[in-house]
Design a protein around this motif. Structure first.
Motif, PDB file in Angstrom:
ATOM      1  N   LEU A 198       0.805   9.505  -5.708  1.00 21.78           N
ATOM      2  CA  LEU A 198       1.374  10.835  -5.496  1.00 21.78           C
ATOM      3  C   LEU A 198       2.397  11.275  -6.390  1.00 21.78           C
ATOM      4  CD1 LEU A 198       0.742  10.958  -1.616  1.00 21.78           C
ATOM      5  CD2 LEU A 198      -0.520  11.773  -3.044  1.00 21.78           C
ATOM      6  N   SER A 242       2.393   3.477   8.667  1.00 21.46           N
ATOM      7  CA  SER A 242       2.065   3.739   7.131  1.00 21.46           C
ATOM      8  C   SER A 242       0.832   4.114   7.186  1.00 21.46           C
ATOM      9  CB  SER A 242       2.315   2.487   6.371  1.00 21.46           C
ATOM     10  OG  SER A 242       2.137   1.063   7.032  1.00 21.46           O
ATOM     11  N   LYS A 251       0.344   7.573   8.018  1.00 28.09           N
ATOM     12  CA  LYS A 251       0.761   8.360   6.655  1.00 28.09           C
ATOM     13  C   LYS A 251      -0.580   8.444   5.752  1.00 28.09           C
ATOM     14  CE  LYS A 251       5.673   7.801   6.349  1.00 28.09           C
ATOM     15  NZ  LYS A 251       6.599   6.787   5.862  1.00 28.09           N
ATOM     16  N   ILE A 252      -1.104   7.284   5.658  1.00 25.27           N
ATOM     17  CA  ILE A 252      -2.474   7.307   5.037  1.00 25.27           C
ATOM     18  C   ILE A 252      -3.325   8.217   5.465  1.00 25.27           C
ATOM     19  CG2 ILE A 252      -4.413   5.887   4.143  1.00 25.27           C
ATOM     20  CD1 ILE A 252      -2.087   3.654   3.709  1.00 25.27           C
ATOM     21  N   ILE A 301      -1.200  28.416   1.400  1.00 26.47           N
ATOM     22  CA  ILE A 301      -1.684  27.175   1.883  1.00 26.47           C
ATOM     23  C   ILE A 301      -1.325  26.236   0.575  1.00 26.47           C
ATOM     24  CG2 ILE A 301      -3.963  25.785   1.590  1.00 26.47           C
ATOM     25  CD1 ILE A 301      -5.009  27.910   3.483  1.00 26.47           C
ATOM     26  N   LEU A 355       5.665  14.032   0.911  1.00 30.82           N
ATOM     27  CA  LEU A 355       5.043  12.609   1.349  1.00 30.82           C
ATOM     28  C   LEU A 355       4.993  11.503   0.211  1.00 30.82           C
ATOM     29  CD1 LEU A 355       3.173  11.814   3.692  1.00 30.82           C
ATOM     30  CD2 LEU A 355       1.265  12.304   2.432  1.00 30.82           C
ATOM     31  N   ARG A 367      10.216  29.638  -2.395  1.00 33.48           N
ATOM     32  CA  ARG A 367      10.029  31.256  -2.296  1.00 33.48           C
ATOM     33  C   ARG A 367       8.440  31.627  -2.573  1.00 33.48           C
ATOM     34  NH1 ARG A 367      13.228  34.871  -3.432  1.00 33.48           N
ATOM     35  NH2 ARG A 367      11.921  36.784  -3.821  1.00 33.48           N
ATOM     36  N   ASP A 412       9.578   4.047   0.942  1.00 35.89           N
ATOM     37  CA  ASP A 412       9.272   3.059   1.994  1.00 35.89           C
ATOM     38  C   ASP A 412       8.704   1.811   1.475  1.00 35.89           C
ATOM     39  OD1 ASP A 412       9.833   4.603   4.015  1.00 35.89           O
ATOM     40  OD2 ASP A 412       7.842   4.848   4.879  1.00 35.89           O
ATOM     41  N   ASN A 427       8.341  10.106  -0.186  1.00 38.71           N
ATOM     42  CA  ASN A 427       8.987   9.230   1.085  1.00 38.71           C
ATOM     43  C   ASN A 427       8.179   7.673   0.970  1.00 38.71           C
ATOM     44  OD1 ASN A 427      10.858   9.946   2.784  1.00 38.71           O
ATOM     45  ND2 ASN A 427       9.522  11.830   3.792  1.00 38.71           N
ATOM     46  N   LEU A 428       6.954   7.903   0.587  1.00 33.98           N
ATOM     47  CA  LEU A 428       5.954   6.659   0.732  1.00 33.98           C
ATOM     48  C   LEU A 428       6.471   5.827  -0.070  1.00 33.98           C
ATOM     49  CD1 LEU A 428       2.459   7.942   1.333  1.00 33.98           C
ATOM     50  CD2 LEU A 428       3.767   6.517   3.014  1.00 33.98           C
ATOM     51  N   ALA A 463       4.198  19.497   0.884  1.00 32.66           N
ATOM     52  CA  ALA A 463       3.893  18.262   1.764  1.00 32.66           C
ATOM     53  C   ALA A 463       3.534  17.067   0.906  1.00 32.66           C
ATOM     54  CB  ALA A 463       2.594  18.690   2.497  1.00 32.66           C
ATOM     55  N   TRP A 464       2.862  17.253  -0.201  1.00 30.38           N
ATOM     56  CA  TRP A 464       2.414  16.274  -1.213  1.00 30.38           C
ATOM     57  C   TRP A 464       3.464  15.625  -1.885  1.00 30.38           C
ATOM     58  CZ3 TRP A 464      -2.962  15.981  -3.657  1.00 30.38           C
ATOM     59  CH2 TRP A 464      -2.910  15.127  -4.554  1.00 30.38           C
ATOM     60  N   VAL A 468       0.357   4.111  -2.950  1.00 28.80           N
ATOM     61  CA  VAL A 468       0.159   5.615  -2.635  1.00 28.80           C
ATOM     62  C   VAL A 468       1.012   6.501  -3.084  1.00 28.80           C
ATOM     63  CG1 VAL A 468      -0.516   7.061  -0.726  1.00 28.80           C
ATOM     64  CG2 VAL A 468      -1.607   4.925  -0.796  1.00 28.80           C
ATOM     65  N   LEU A 510      -2.541  11.624   4.677  1.00 26.68           N
ATOM     66  CA  LEU A 510      -2.977  12.030   3.321  1.00 26.68           C
ATOM     67  C   LEU A 510      -4.231  12.275   3.210  1.00 26.68           C
ATOM     68  CD1 LEU A 510      -1.446  11.529   0.596  1.00 26.68           C
ATOM     69  CD2 LEU A 510      -2.696   9.442   0.375  1.00 26.68           C
ATOM     70  N   MET A 567       0.805  -4.080   6.855  1.00 32.33           N
ATOM     71  CA  MET A 567       0.799  -2.545   7.232  1.00 32.33           C
ATOM     72  C   MET A 567       1.140  -2.448   8.832  1.00 32.33           C
ATOM     73  SD  MET A 567       0.214  -0.874   4.819  1.00 32.33           S
ATOM     74  CE  MET A 567      -0.322   0.698   5.247  1.00 32.33           C
ATOM     75  N   ILE A 623      -5.135  15.651   3.998  1.00 30.40           N
ATOM     76  CA  ILE A 623      -4.633  16.821   3.321  1.00 30.40           C
ATOM     77  C   ILE A 623      -5.907  16.753   2.145  1.00 30.40           C
ATOM     78  CG2 ILE A 623      -3.010  17.590   1.902  1.00 30.40           C
ATOM     79  CD1 ILE A 623      -1.014  16.136   3.761  1.00 30.40           C
ATOM     80  N   ARG A 666      11.435  -0.355  -0.457  1.00 23.98           N
ATOM     81  CA  ARG A 666      12.044  -0.946   0.609  1.00 23.98           C
ATOM     82  C   ARG A 666      11.337  -2.002   1.100  1.00 23.98           C
ATOM     83  NH1 ARG A 666      13.313   2.322   5.353  1.00 23.98           N
ATOM     84  NH2 ARG A 666      11.232   2.013   5.717  1.00 23.98           N
ATOM     85  N   LEU A 672       1.106  22.844   0.473  1.00 23.45           N
ATOM     86  CA  LEU A 672       0.410  21.767   0.215  1.00 23.45           C
ATOM     87  C   LEU A 672       1.364  20.848  -0.854  1.00 23.45           C
ATOM     88  CD1 LEU A 672      -3.590  21.985   0.102  1.00 23.45           C
ATOM     89  CD2 LEU A 672      -2.228  20.348   1.464  1.00 23.45           C
ATOM     90  N   LYS A 718       0.834  -1.324  -0.093  1.00 25.31           N
ATOM     91  CA  LYS A 718       0.090   0.038   0.010  1.00 25.31           C
ATOM     92  C   LYS A 718       0.720   1.207  -0.029  1.00 25.31           C
ATOM     93  CE  LYS A 718      -4.099  -2.066   1.930  1.00 25.31           C
ATOM     94  NZ  LYS A 718      -4.454  -2.315   3.186  1.00 25.31           N
ATOM     95  N   ASN A 719       1.984   1.317   0.806  1.00 28.63           N
ATOM     96  CA  ASN A 719       2.816   2.288   0.845  1.00 28.63           C
ATOM     97  C   ASN A 719       3.173   2.782  -0.589  1.00 28.63           C
ATOM     98  OD1 ASN A 719       2.623   3.100   3.202  1.00 28.63           O
ATOM     99  ND2 ASN A 719       4.995   1.904   3.842  1.00 28.63           N
TER     100      ASN A 719
END
Lengths: 274, 550
Positions: free
Chosen positions: A16, B5, B8-9, A242, A253, A225, A260, A256-257, A249-250, A12, B12, B1, B15, A263, A246, A8-9
């Protein structure tokens, strides 16, 4: 491929990151508006059909600027990881193979670099070299070299002891060829995972430097900036802050996911340990 | 899971929901018109109407402001109370006769110390410590009649002897005064009576009175002057009380002020807060009563809608110009400079950079200063004309150049970005370089290593810098130098107006620099605070006539 998407990581993170990449690629050909064109009549507008993410203090379209900013972030991520990876892997391999004083020198130098807070030294470097996107990339890359060097050394040392390497050596293959043909492919997955995660970190670092005015220079769009410019208008037009926020962050994230997930699938040993 | 994680979901999805909510909440016009043309026409009409309404409301605002001002001047001032004032920069010392720093004048001038002449809130020269003055017909001899009964805060008496000592001190060979030339035009000073000062100049100097009204020419006591930088003594309406370094300067009412009706306030404290957002936070929290200087225009709208506060926007004397190196190619070509002047939409620059606060200028002269000549119509916004001129100059497809912007002034950076966009429209591609203040002073101001820059020139009577070909923008014009020399030697008002006007005309016509706008004198204060200066015609924040309405 199915193996990856069962995680799932990874799924997603993949979606993204793909959206970020697609937005960046589209912006190379087309943006809703010219990202740098100012229009006094459209200052500080909230989201609308015409400007889905609103406009900034110069009446520039925020969506277009966020899209262009994505290109900026991806370039920084790619370049820093590429530099860090190539130099770091070379140093790491040399360190693992030669051992002794070479290993000692390289690893102590890595420790030395690790001793400084990364962002603080990046600020120092960019203020010496002068603020620009290229210098920001250089500053970030320098900190990636020890990251990859250490990783490569640790994994390569394990591989080097394995039987097939001994066999290759017995067959008379030169050491650098062994490193290139046999060691490197076996540590590639580990490097890929680390690279993806460092990619996300680079996006964050570049945003930080640009926020401080040390990265991308105006009028070019960069998420950091944009945040900096939005700061003074926080109470009047929060949209300005905002959406770039966002976006950061998007993207962070997402990558990073993705790292993960990679891995979890590529390195099942670590999952078992956990 | 793993738990991580899952977290994180969750983040997400949060957001996602947040962004969806945001877009939904602010989207009001979901109507989609079928007949697009009709809709377009309608929107156009609505736009026109809103513009008209805007104009009308502006007029109403203006009238309201005038009424308010009128009632303010009519109402009887009330005595007492203390005032906490917020300014951007802390002065390096408190002696205006030993440093050129404007931050010093903004604290002490007209509050603690006074000169012979004063500048009033309308920019006129009015009696200060000199009750009146006469000029001889040849313009060389100034006779000052000094006020009697004026005492310094330490009890010393002010008379012609003290005034003479002060003027001689400014001209002395070892003077620390930033402008000894103000005093070196004096040939001799006589004191025929205790309160009569006769000053004879070497030559006619049209700016002598102007200079006598500046902070560099304040009157200090002969005995108690040594410690002025740390504990200043003057004749002003307020006495120095305490300087807490890094925080504030306090002063209290001078009970023995020569005008017994003034001042109205008992106590004034100047607090130094540099960050614009922190200034506003301090005002809103009630820590300060007024932001007097360096109030960020982009924050004004936010304060103006708050009923507890009012925003005053007058004229200052700081012209913001795009300084142009007149010796660097291709800016040495007058046609190129004129093309740039045509390509800049000044009102839009003000809207985008100063949130609409500011006055359009066309030359290097503040509209609040006497002898102003309106030149802002010389180069109306006309990109077509700009392109033609550029082609005529030999750059039909434009060129590339670099603009260096000092990092400490936000207005300068913003104006640089806006100008870069505007010049881009006529084919001039500007590369923006943001530089530190020290770098700016050294490379740009001293070494003249630049093509374009952006800076505010704060002094009111500084058009003389164009007569100096070694000044950083390196403008070299015999015609201007002659006109300026004639203006300085002009024996009467009509001649002065003529020649100072001519000076403004010449530099406007030559488009020496990109003359953009006059910085607003922007201040934000509690509504109960009365009689604050709306315009800042001189470098001072004068609290003498300010009072609290209760």
């Amino acid at each position: 491929m199915k193996r990856f998407f069962r995680n799932k990581n990874f799924t997603v993170g993949f979606i993204l990151s793909l959206i970020v990449i697609i937005a960046a690629v589209i912006s190379l050909i087309w943006t809703p508006f010219d990202a740098n064109r100012m229009n006094a009549k459209l200052r500080l507008q909230g989201p609308s059909w015409q400007h889905p993410l609103g406009t900034d203090q110069y009446g520039r379209d925020t969506l277009s600027r966020v899209m262009v900013g994505a290109v900026n972030s991806i370039i920084v991520g790619l370049m820093t990881v590429a530099i860090g990876l190539s130099v770091g892997v070379l140093l790491g391999l040399a360190s693992a193979y030669y051992g002794k004083w070479v290993d000692e020198t390289i690893m102590r130098f890595s420790d030395f670099l690790f001793g400084f807070p990364a962002v603080l030294t990046a600020i120092l470097i960019t203020s010496i070299l002068g603020p620009s996107m290229i210098n920001a990339m250089l500053a970030i890359s320098i900190f990636y070299i020890p990251v990859f060097a250490r990783l490569t050394r640790a994994v390569a040392m394990l591989i080097w002891e394995r039987e097939f390497i001994v066999a290759a050596r017995a067959a008379g293959i030169s050491e650098w060829k062994i490193a290139w043909r046999h060691v490197l492919p076996n540590i590639l997955s580990t490097l890929l995972i680390q690279g993806t995660i460092q990619f996300a970190v680079a996006i964050l670092a570049e945003a930080g430097l640009s926020y401080l005015g040390l990265g991308t220079q105006p009028p070019h769009a960069s998420w950091g900036r944009m945040l900096n410019e939005a700061q003074t208008y926080m109470s009047l037009s929060p949209w300005m802050a905002i959406f770039p926020g966002l976006a950061i962050a998007w993207a962070v994230l997402g990558f990073n996911l993705l790292g993960d997930g990679l891995r979890d699938t590529l390195d099942p040993k670590m999952v078992r340990i956990r | 899971m793993t738990k991580r994680s899952l977290g994180k979901i969750f983040l997400l999805s949060f957001i996602f929901i947040l962004s969806a909510l945001l877009i939904l909440s602010c989207e009001k016009s979901t109507e989609t018109g079928r007949d697009a043309e009709k809709l377009n026409k309608l929107t156009e009409q609505v736009e026109k109407l809103t513009e008209k309404v805007d104009q009308l409301s502006k007029q109403v605002d203006e009238m309201g402001r005038k009424l308010e001002k009128f009632s303010e001047t009519m109402a009887a001032p009330q005595r007492g109370g203390s005032l906490v004032l917020c300014v951007g920069d802390e002065p390096p010392g408190l002696d205006p006769t030993a440093s050129a720093s404007a931050a010093i004048d903004r604290v002490v001038y007209a509050n603690i110390m006074e000169g012979l002449i004063k500048v009033d809130r309308n920019g006129k020269f009015v009696p200060g410590l000199a009750a009146k003055w006469d000029v001889s017909p040849d313009g060389k001899v100034y006779t000052f009649q000094l006020r009697q009964g004026v005492k310094f805060h330490n009890g010393e008496i002010f008379n012609a002897r003290v005034a003479r000592w002060n003027l001689e001190r400014g001209a002395a060979a070892d003077t620390k005064n930033a402008h000894p030339e103000f005093f070196r035009v004096i040939e001799k000073i006589e004191t025929p009576y205790d309160y009569t000062l006769v000053v004879t100049l070497k030559d006619v100097d049209a700016l002598f009175i102007v200079h006598m009204a500046e902070g560099d020419a304040v009157m200090l006591p002969m005995k108690g002057y040594e410690n002025t930088a740390a504990a200043p003594i003057g004749t002003g309406p307020f006495k120095f009380a305490k300087w807490t370094r890094g925080d504030s300067v306090g002063m209290v009412r001078n009970e023995k002020y020569w005008n017994p009706a003034l001042p109205y306030l008992d106590k004034v404290t100047y607090r130094f807060i540099k960050d614009p957002s922190a200034q506003v936070a301090a005002l809103k929290a009630g820590d300060v009563d007024i932001i007097g200087w360096l109030f960020a225009p982009e924050l004004a709208a936010d304060i103006a809608i708050d009923k507890r506060f009012k925003v005053l926007s007058g004229a200052s004397t700081s012209e913001v110009i795009m300084s142009t190196n007149n010796k660097a190619k291709p800016f040495d070509n007058k046609l190129v400079r004129q093309a740039i002047a045509y390509a800049i939409d000044r009102q839009t620059v003000i809207d985008l950079v100063m949130a609409g606060y500011g006055t359009v200028i066309g030359s290097h002269w503040p509209p609040v200063t006497p002898y102003y000549k309106k030149m802002s119509d010389r180069f109306p916004f006309n990109p077509q004309k700009a392109k033609e001129l550029l082609a005529q100059a030999g750059y039909p497809s434009g060129f590339e150049a670099t603009i260096k912007l000092p990092a400490i002034y936000p207005y300068s950076q913003r104006a640089g970005e806006v100008i870069a966009d505007m010049l881009g429209q006529i084919g001039i591609k500007l590369k923006i370089e943001i530089v530190e203040w020290g770098f700016w002073l050294d490379r740009i101001f001293k070494q003249k290593d630049f093509e374009l820059s952006m800076i505010g020139h704060a002094e009111a009577w500084d058009i003389g810098i164009y007569a100096n070909p070694n000044y950083y923008f390196q403008y070299d014009s015999q015609e201007f130098r002659e006109a300026y020399a004639k203006a300085l030697k002009a024996p009467n008002e009509a001649e002065k107006a003529k020649w100072f006007g001519r000076c403004q005309e010449i530099i406007a016509e030559d488009a020496v620099n990109g003359f953009l706008f006059l910085s607003p004198a922007l201040s934000a204060m509690k509504v109960e605070l009365m009689n604050w200066w709306e315009n800042y015609p001189t470098i001072a924040l004068d609290c003498t006539e300010v009072w609290w309405k209760r």
